[in-house]
Each structure stands twice: as structure tokens, then as C-alpha cells.
Design a protein around this motif. Sequence first.
Motif, PDB file in Angstrom:
ATOM      1  N   LEU A  30      -7.141   6.382   4.543  1.00 26.05           N
ATOM      2  CA  LEU A  30      -6.965   5.431   3.444  1.00 26.05           C
ATOM      3  C   LEU A  30      -8.051   5.669   2.401  1.00 26.05           C
ATOM      4  CD1 LEU A  30      -5.742   2.027   3.151  1.00 26.05           C
ATOM      5  CD2 LEU A  30      -8.192   2.107   2.715  1.00 26.05           C
ATOM      6  N   VAL A  31      -7.669   5.589   1.138  1.00 22.68           N
ATOM      7  CA  VAL A  31      -8.629   5.793   0.046  1.00 22.68           C
ATOM      8  C   VAL A  31      -8.443   4.700  -1.004  1.00 22.68           C
ATOM      9  CG1 VAL A  31      -9.524   7.452  -1.644  1.00 22.68           C
ATOM     10  CG2 VAL A  31      -8.254   8.291   0.326  1.00 22.68           C
ATOM     11  N   ILE A  72       0.847  -1.190   0.000  1.00 16.62           N
ATOM     12  CA  ILE A  72       0.000   0.000   0.000  1.00 16.62           C
ATOM     13  C   ILE A  72       0.886   1.244   0.000  1.00 16.62           C
ATOM     14  CG2 ILE A  72      -1.696   1.324   1.345  1.00 16.62           C
ATOM     15  CD1 ILE A  72      -2.820  -1.356   2.318  1.00 16.62           C
ATOM     16  N   LYS A  73       0.637   2.111  -0.963  1.00 17.50           N
ATOM     17  CA  LYS A  73       1.460   3.325  -1.072  1.00 17.50           C
ATOM     18  C   LYS A  73       1.102   4.291   0.058  1.00 17.50           C
ATOM     19  CE  LYS A  73       2.504   7.088  -4.159  1.00 17.50           C
ATOM     20  NZ  LYS A  73       1.849   7.962  -5.092  1.00 17.50           N
ATOM     21  N   GLY A  81      -9.344  -0.464  -7.364  1.00 14.09           N
ATOM     22  CA  GLY A  81      -7.967  -0.053  -7.618  1.00 14.09           C
ATOM     23  C   GLY A  81      -7.135  -0.215  -6.357  1.00 14.09           C
ATOM     24  N   LEU A  82      -5.857   0.105  -6.453  1.00 12.96           N
ATOM     25  CA  LEU A  82      -4.965  -0.030  -5.306  1.00 12.96           C
ATOM     26  C   LEU A  82      -5.288   1.023  -4.251  1.00 12.96           C
ATOM     27  CD1 LEU A  82      -1.528  -0.618  -7.073  1.00 12.96           C
ATOM     28  CD2 LEU A  82      -2.987  -2.306  -5.931  1.00 12.96           C
ATOM     29  N   PRO A  83      -5.393   0.603  -2.968  1.00 12.34           N
ATOM     30  CA  PRO A  83      -5.630   1.602  -1.917  1.00 12.34           C
ATOM     31  C   PRO A  83      -4.364   2.427  -1.673  1.00 12.34           C
ATOM     32  CG  PRO A  83      -5.325  -0.566  -0.949  1.00 12.34           C
ATOM     33  CD  PRO A  83      -5.268  -0.756  -2.439  1.00 12.34           C
ATOM     34  N   GLU A  84      -4.574   3.625  -1.175  1.00 10.00           N
ATOM     35  CA  GLU A  84      -3.438   4.490  -0.830  1.00 10.00           C
ATOM     36  C   GLU A  84      -3.684   5.137   0.514  1.00 10.00           C
ATOM     37  OE1 GLU A  84      -1.724   7.508  -3.325  1.00 10.00           O
ATOM     38  OE2 GLU A  84      -2.528   6.495  -5.105  1.00 10.00           O
ATOM     39  N   ILE A  85      -2.612   5.398   1.232  1.00  7.52           N
ATOM     40  CA  ILE A  85      -2.710   6.167   2.478  1.00  7.52           C
ATOM     41  C   ILE A  85      -2.140   7.552   2.196  1.00  7.52           C
ATOM     42  CG2 ILE A  85      -1.799   6.361   4.833  1.00  7.52           C
ATOM     43  CD1 ILE A  85      -2.073   3.253   4.947  1.00  7.52           C
ATOM     44  N   VAL A  86      -2.948   8.553   2.500  1.00  6.49           N
ATOM     45  CA  VAL A  86      -2.571   9.932   2.157  1.00  6.49           C
ATOM     46  C   VAL A  86      -2.821  10.822   3.379  1.00  6.49           C
ATOM     47  CG1 VAL A  86      -3.090   9.650  -0.311  1.00  6.49           C
ATOM     48  CG2 VAL A  86      -4.898  10.408   1.242  1.00  6.49           C
ATOM     49  N   PRO A  87      -2.282  12.040   3.392  1.00  8.19           N
ATOM     50  CA  PRO A  87      -2.564  12.935   4.515  1.00  8.19           C
ATOM     51  C   PRO A  87      -4.071  13.164   4.657  1.00  8.19           C
ATOM     52  CG  PRO A  87      -0.728  13.773   3.241  1.00  8.19           C
ATOM     53  CD  PRO A  87      -1.294  12.609   2.462  1.00  8.19           C
ATOM     54  N   TYR A  88      -4.570  13.219   5.891  1.00 11.36           N
ATOM     55  CA  TYR A  88      -5.994  13.462   6.145  1.00 11.36           C
ATOM     56  C   TYR A  88      -6.370  14.842   5.601  1.00 11.36           C
ATOM     57  CZ  TYR A  88     -10.450  13.821   8.521  1.00 11.36           C
ATOM     58  OH  TYR A  88     -11.792  13.942   8.775  1.00 11.36           O
ATOM     59  N   GLY A  89      -7.499  14.919   4.931  1.00 13.24           N
ATOM     60  CA  GLY A  89      -7.913  16.230   4.439  1.00 13.24           C
ATOM     61  C   GLY A  89      -9.186  16.143   3.641  1.00 13.24           C
ATOM     62  N   PRO A  90      -9.691  17.305   3.182  1.00 12.76           N
ATOM     63  CA  PRO A  90     -10.951  17.352   2.445  1.00 12.76           C
ATOM     64  C   PRO A  90     -10.867  16.556   1.147  1.00 12.76           C
ATOM     65  CG  PRO A  90     -10.189  19.569   3.016  1.00 12.76           C
ATOM     66  CD  PRO A  90      -9.078  18.623   3.343  1.00 12.76           C
ATOM     67  N   ILE A  91     -12.020  16.080   0.688  1.00 12.54           N
ATOM     68  CA  ILE A  91     -12.076  15.413  -0.610  1.00 12.54           C
ATOM     69  C   ILE A  91     -12.983  16.245  -1.514  1.00 12.54           C
ATOM     70  CG2 ILE A  91     -11.539  13.075   0.138  1.00 12.54           C
ATOM     71  CD1 ILE A  91     -14.501  12.518   0.326  1.00 12.54           C
ATOM     72  N   CYS A  92     -12.787  16.104  -2.784  1.00 13.32           N
ATOM     73  CA  CYS A  92     -13.478  16.944  -3.757  1.00 13.32           C
ATOM     74  C   CYS A  92     -14.506  16.100  -4.507  1.00 13.32           C
ATOM     75  CB  CYS A  92     -12.399  17.441  -4.708  1.00 13.32           C
ATOM     76  SG  CYS A  92     -13.007  18.647  -5.840  1.00 13.32           S
ATOM     77  N   LEU A 140      -2.922   1.577   8.043  1.00 12.63           N
ATOM     78  CA  LEU A 140      -3.238   2.956   8.436  1.00 12.63           C
ATOM     79  C   LEU A 140      -2.980   3.149   9.936  1.00 12.63           C
ATOM     80  CD1 LEU A 140      -4.437   5.739   7.638  1.00 12.63           C
ATOM     81  CD2 LEU A 140      -6.696   4.804   8.172  1.00 12.63           C
ATOM     82  N   ILE A 141      -3.363   2.143  10.730  1.00 11.24           N
ATOM     83  CA  ILE A 141      -3.148   2.281  12.182  1.00 11.24           C
ATOM     84  C   ILE A 141      -1.651   2.273  12.491  1.00 11.24           C
ATOM     85  CG2 ILE A 141      -3.592   1.284  14.469  1.00 11.24           C
ATOM     86  CD1 ILE A 141      -6.213   0.173  13.300  1.00 11.24           C
ATOM     87  N   GLN A 142      -0.906   1.443  11.751  1.00 10.99           N
ATOM     88  CA  GLN A 142       0.558   1.466  11.962  1.00 10.99           C
ATOM     89  C   GLN A 142       1.108   2.868  11.732  1.00 10.99           C
ATOM     90  OE1 GLN A 142       2.581  -1.394   9.488  1.00 10.99           O
ATOM     91  NE2 GLN A 142       1.549  -3.114  10.440  1.00 10.99           N
TER      92      GLN A 142
END
Length: 355
Positions: A36-37, A7-8, A46-57, A121-123
Amino acid sequence: MATMDTIKVTKASTSRRGNVDFSKLAFGKVFTDHMLVAEYANGAWGLPEIVPYGPICFDPSMATLHYGQTIFEGIKGYRLADGTAAVFRPEDNFKRFNRSARRMEMPDVPEEIFLGGMKKLIQVDESWIPQDYDHALYIRPFMFATDEVIGVSPSTTYKFMIILSPVGPYYAAPMRIYVEEHFVRAAPGGVGYAKTAGNYAASLHPAAVARARGYDQILWTDANEHRYVQECGTMNVFFVLDGKLITPGLESGTILEGVTRDSVIKVAGDLGIAVEELEIAVDELSDMYNTGRLTEAFGAGTAATIAKIAELRNREQVMAFDPENAPVADRIKQILTEIRDGKTVDLRGWMVPVA
Ligand code: COI
């Protein structure tokens, strides 16, 4: 397919952890640094990704906003006595999530994304797990329809996300509730067993009416006659009758199949407390209370854990329960807390390590 190791992860440039006062955590108001998205399109995830928490569009026509094709789960993560992090019964929430998905005509989310993504994500945000009694890292997986169309049909695209929130207790004090005889939460054949947003949206007005009347929540009853107990606000409900535990059965499909509900039933069994899942008529509860046979009442849910009921009103009758004298609720809560904190033997492997 993604594994936990593939997971990226894109890390937030700074952490907000240091700005949060963990001694004053309300429920669900603070979120960790990452989320996680994963996206579903053309019949595949598609492949899940972990990204900084923030608004989605999103586009104003996004299907979820109009027809509510969306589901969620609530799970809790804890720091065990040996210092490791673990999640309470996540496989059960994973299975329930996909049962909800099927009812709402949404695609199943694969285990690698739901459970693998959650652990990863918890890690990443492990330092956000609270330590205090009755505190936890609340895990909120959710999925929603993302087609940009306002025709009423199942979406062909979806987003699955997980966000994390360090939380304190949901109900700070024992609850005052009354038996609901006007509004309805769920009817047979409906979506009562699914953890879908509309069930909660529909509960907001009845709960606001309850608050205006000085109560914390309502005890939902069946849609046909308002005679039989369903659940309490956002939790399953239990009563202690003649020393045994009783709770509404799941057959009608109108009650959420709670993971905490199931845990209470199993722990009670371990303690030698008889448990019966059955149809419970409100008027019978009143009779049993009048004859001194009904001695405790409490709600059970992930967010609320075990929430004692201090007062249950059935029309003119007030059934008062002493929260200081609730040995069954106290004992079950104690065992569940010990399991979650890693302080007693976890006989059933409920605590799933994050690492
Ligand atoms: C939970 O207990 O996790 C719930 O989802 C109930 C509520 C916070 C919506």
C-alpha cells in the motif's frame, strides 16, 4: 477521504505465493504480492493505493536518506480457528505510530489510511497468512520524508507504505544476553519511545559486539549510570521475582511502549499473577538471583512474541534460567497464542477481523 472500499487496487499479473516454502520462513525475508502506498503533500494525504510489490524510485537528495526522518510499526495478522483472518491489536499500533510521528515532526496518518488500508491489503494478500505455530503475517507500516533537499528541516512531503511478510519465529532458541555498560540506547528527553529507524541503526553495532562475544542480544541500561534496566535488544523485558512479574515502567520515555508488553501485563493479571512496573536496578536482579528469588526472564515484542532468556550476564555473574522450567512465560505465551489463533475467548476484542 478514502474508505476501505474506495482504495484503488492494481493487481500483480502473477503471484509469487506458490514459489515460497512456508515450512522454511525466516523473519522478514519474503514479501507478499502487493503493497500500500499513500503520499502526503501540501498539508494533506492523497488517496492510498494498493499496487504490485516492487522497488520504489527516489532522488539521491531524499531527506530520509540523510537525516532519518522515518518511523515504522510491527503488527501481526493470523488465521483464526474459524478460518477468518484477524490482526492483533492494530489500533494500539496505529496510536503509537502517530505518537512516533509527532516526536519526529511528521504528520499524523489518518485511521482510514493506516487501519483501512491495512485491512484491504491483507484481504488482497490473504492467502499469504501462514498457519503454523509461531508463524504469522508480519505487517510493516512505515512513513518516511520525501523532500528532495539536504537542508536540515522537517520534510513537507512524506510517503506512507505498508508491506507484508509471512514470518516464522524471530529468535529460534532461548537467548543469551548481557547487561550493556558502555553503549546507550536512549536517554530521557530523547526518542527512545518512538519507533524510529535511528534507534535501531544505533543498536546494530552494540548487537554486533554482543554477537562477537557469543551473545544473542544485550540488556540496555539507563544512559546516566548503566544501573537500571531499560529493554532487551528489540523487545521489552520481564522478570519473574517471587512468582510475580516485574518490568521497567514507562515514565522515563526511554522505553518502547510495547503492545506485546501491555498484552503480557493484562494476561498476567487475568491469570492472577501480580505485575509491577518499576525501576529495576541490575544489581538488585543479581542479589535476587543469588537468593533464588529470580526465577525467569523473557523478552516480549511483536516480532519476537515471548522470547525466553536462558542466560543473563551481569559483569562476572552469570544468571542462568532453565527455559524448560519457565511456567510464567509458558503460560502467558500459551494464552496469547490461543487468543491469536482464535482458540480462546478474546475478552478484550484484541483480534480485529480483516473482512
Ligand atoms: C517488532 O517487534 O515488530 C519490531 O519492530 C522489532 C524489530 C523487528 C525491529
